[in-house]
Motif scaffolding. Structure first.
Motif, PDB file in Angstrom:
ATOM      1  N   PHE A 131      56.260  45.400  49.831  1.00 25.52           N
ATOM      2  CA  PHE A 131      56.284  45.741  50.999  1.00 25.52           C
ATOM      3  C   PHE A 131      54.779  45.875  51.524  1.00 25.52           C
ATOM      4  O   PHE A 131      54.455  45.577  52.993  1.00 25.52           O
ATOM      5  N   ALA A 132      53.894  46.118  50.871  1.00 25.01           N
ATOM      6  CA  ALA A 132      52.506  46.310  51.234  1.00 25.01           C
ATOM      7  C   ALA A 132      51.909  44.948  51.500  1.00 25.01           C
ATOM      8  O   ALA A 132      51.297  44.776  52.802  1.00 25.01           O
ATOM      9  N   LYS A 133      52.216  43.903  50.616  1.00 27.82           N
ATOM     10  CA  LYS A 133      51.818  42.632  51.038  1.00 27.82           C
ATOM     11  C   LYS A 133      52.553  42.051  52.215  1.00 27.82           C
ATOM     12  O   LYS A 133      51.759  41.420  53.205  1.00 27.82           O
ATOM     13  N   LEU A 161      50.709  50.429  57.958  1.00 27.32           N
ATOM     14  CA  LEU A 161      51.682  50.556  56.870  1.00 27.32           C
ATOM     15  C   LEU A 161      51.281  49.893  55.626  1.00 27.32           C
ATOM     16  O   LEU A 161      51.629  50.609  54.647  1.00 27.32           O
ATOM     17  N   ALA A 162      50.716  48.788  55.601  1.00 30.01           N
ATOM     18  CA  ALA A 162      50.098  48.292  54.425  1.00 30.01           C
ATOM     19  C   ALA A 162      49.432  49.325  53.832  1.00 30.01           C
ATOM     20  O   ALA A 162      49.368  49.505  52.496  1.00 30.01           O
ATOM     21  N   SER A 163      48.560  50.253  54.284  1.00 29.74           N
ATOM     22  CA  SER A 163      47.549  51.124  53.732  1.00 29.74           C
ATOM     23  C   SER A 163      48.439  52.016  52.924  1.00 29.74           C
ATOM     24  O   SER A 163      48.347  52.374  51.794  1.00 29.74           O
ATOM     25  N   VAL A 164      49.701  52.520  53.653  1.00 28.73           N
ATOM     26  CA  VAL A 164      50.193  53.663  53.106  1.00 28.73           C
ATOM     27  C   VAL A 164      51.118  53.021  51.751  1.00 28.73           C
ATOM     28  O   VAL A 164      51.161  53.876  50.878  1.00 28.73           O
ATOM     29  N   TYR A 165      51.587  51.951  52.173  1.00 32.24           N
ATOM     30  CA  TYR A 165      52.422  51.257  50.953  1.00 32.24           C
ATOM     31  C   TYR A 165      51.619  51.041  49.643  1.00 32.24           C
ATOM     32  O   TYR A 165      51.929  51.120  48.544  1.00 32.24           O
ATOM     33  N   TYR A 166      50.126  50.504  49.829  1.00 33.24           N
ATOM     34  CA  TYR A 166      49.344  50.185  48.736  1.00 33.24           C
ATOM     35  C   TYR A 166      49.028  51.693  47.968  1.00 33.24           C
ATOM     36  O   TYR A 166      48.883  51.805  46.865  1.00 33.24           O
ATOM     37  N   GLN A 167      48.724  52.850  48.950  1.00 30.66           N
ATOM     38  CA  GLN A 167      48.632  54.118  48.381  1.00 30.66           C
ATOM     39  C   GLN A 167      49.956  54.437  47.398  1.00 30.66           C
ATOM     40  O   GLN A 167      49.654  54.941  46.335  1.00 30.66           O
ATOM     41  N   ARG A 185      41.486  49.616  46.154  1.00 29.02           N
ATOM     42  CA  ARG A 185      40.669  48.967  47.006  1.00 29.02           C
ATOM     43  C   ARG A 185      41.326  48.488  48.336  1.00 29.02           C
ATOM     44  O   ARG A 185      40.890  48.656  49.551  1.00 29.02           O
ATOM     45  N   LYS A 186      42.758  47.994  48.114  1.00 23.60           N
ATOM     46  CA  LYS A 186      43.444  47.457  49.219  1.00 23.60           C
ATOM     47  C   LYS A 186      43.826  48.794  50.246  1.00 23.60           C
ATOM     48  O   LYS A 186      43.864  48.645  51.305  1.00 23.60           O
ATOM     49  N   GLY A 216      43.276  49.764  60.061  1.00 22.73           N
ATOM     50  CA  GLY A 216      44.221  50.247  61.092  1.00 22.73           C
ATOM     51  C   GLY A 216      43.965  51.667  61.709  1.00 22.73           C
ATOM     52  O   GLY A 216      44.811  52.427  62.472  1.00 22.73           O
ATOM     53  N   PHE A 217      42.703  52.339  61.279  1.00 24.48           N
ATOM     54  CA  PHE A 217      42.380  53.452  61.927  1.00 24.48           C
ATOM     55  C   PHE A 217      41.674  53.570  63.025  1.00 24.48           C
ATOM     56  O   PHE A 217      40.605  53.142  63.143  1.00 24.48           O
TER      57      PHE A 217
END
Length: 370
Positions: free
Chosen positions: A53-55, A65-71, A89-90, A98-99
């Motif tokens: 889902f990050a991808k 959202l991508a950031s949260v999912y990579y974390q 890194r991602k 996104g910030f």
């Protein structure tokens, strides 16, 4: 609102931590979660689900959202897994794309033979400074995201990774108990006379420790209370097991302690994560060495040195800190200028560790206190 999604207490805490404080009303995140939840069975499926889902979110330019999912994808990966560094890194790349909550400046504060990464969030006209940091496993980007709950206060906010956290850890700085050292370095670097502190999770202890020995601190927030590192181990164990284990530690039965932990870790995701993450943070090579390291992380004996204004936040159902520690901390703060306490319950919301799922409640108390 804190929600139970799966039959794993720590999975639930992490999902609430990553998603619910920011995306409860977000149709994108809620749709993603609906698809993801049935797939979260173990740490491998956890990684695969969040990564997929990050991808997708990166491709659709939903960078927040991508950031949260990579974390989340990175969370349970072993230190030796090459994907761990890639996910980190991602996570950071997507985060800064996104910030947009604040105007900010980035810094690298010289520290030992490395540096502490820091971000200063600028509040027009602010006259005071607030230092904010996490604890055992949070990254400064996660703390930066939380600062949306603090917008508009009369503080410029400096968020940083200390030794053993985020990029500071990646650059070789290991977790330490004497947090006055990095705090003093940050205060010196920005040439500040007075600062207030917010320490999250294990940072609740680190903030109190810093306040005991660095008197340019005027106010300190334990978000949440955190009396000692061993509590986080004890909370997830039967009392009898914990007491037996500590007796072995006291007798220096190194091999027995390590064997006992290795056995328990094979079928306990939470304990496995706590120990492996702890060894990554501290550089210790065995569970026995890690416990000896954790013994340094305690408020025992330092309460009397804290003479600032103190805010103690506590969740009744905290998974890592027994609520019984609150009265003990209050009793030991015999010289505090003032003590303000807020206990969060199921009725009020915020009963979980660091008010996961109801984070805004904690920050409302902080704003009143500051």
């Amino acid at each position: 609102m804190f929600k139970s999604y799966v039959n794993n207490e720590q999975f639930n805490l992490q999902i609430n931590r990553f998603i619910n404080d920011y995306y409860q009303e977000d149709d994108r995140a809620q749709a993603d979660l609906e698809e993801m939840i049935p797939k979260l069975n173990d740490t491998h499926s956890w990684y695969e689900a969040w990564l997929n889902f990050a991808k997708k979110r990166e491709d659709s330019k939903d960078f927040d959202l991508a950031s949260v999912y990579y974390q989340a994808a990175e969370f349970y990966l072993a230190t030796t897994d090459p994907n761990k560094e890639k996910m980190y890194r991602k996570y950071r790349e997507m985060f800064y794309k996104g910030f947009h909550d604040f105007d900010y400046e980035s810094y690298k504060i010289p520290y030992e033979d490395s540096y502490l990464p820091a971000v200063k969030l600028l509040t027009p006209g602010a006259t005071k400074t607030l230092l904010v940091f996490g604890g055992y496993d949070s990254y400064m980007e996660e703390m930066l995201k939380m600062m949306r709950f603090m917008k508009g206060i009369d503080y410029n906010i400096i968020v940083f990774d200390g030794p053993g956290q985020g990029t500071a850890l990646k650059n070789g700085l290991k977790f330490i108990h004497n947090w006055e050292k990095p705090i003093s370095t940050v205060i010196d670097y920005f040439k500040l006379d007075r600062v207030s502190l917010v320490g999250a999770s294990w940072g609740g202890y680190l903030a109190m420790r810093a306040a005991a020995f660095e008197k340019r601190i005027d106010k300190v927030v334990a978000f949440n209370i955190f009396y000692c590192g061993l509590d986080a181990l004890k909370m997830g164990m039967p009392e009898e097991t914990y007491q037996s284990m500590m007796q072995l530690v006291d007798r220096n039965e190194v091999d027995q302690v390590n064997t006992l932990f290795e056995q328990m870790m094979t079928h306990n995701i939470d304990l496995h994560w706590k120990i492996t993450k702890g060894m990554e943070n501290t550089g210790e090579a065995t569970p026995f060495d890690l416990i000896k390291n954790f013994e340094k992380h305690t408020m025992q004996g330092i309460g009397a040195f804290i003479n600032q204004d103190v805010l103690l936040l506590a969740g009744e159902d905290d998974q890592y800190v027994p609520i019984s520690r609150l009265a003990q901390i209050q009793q030991e703060l015999i010289n505090a200028a003032s003590i303000t306490t807020k206990v969060f319950t199921k009725e009020t919301g915020g009963e979980q560790h660091c008010q996961a799922g109801h984070r805004e409640l904690a920050f409302n108390e902080m704003k009143k206190f500051l």
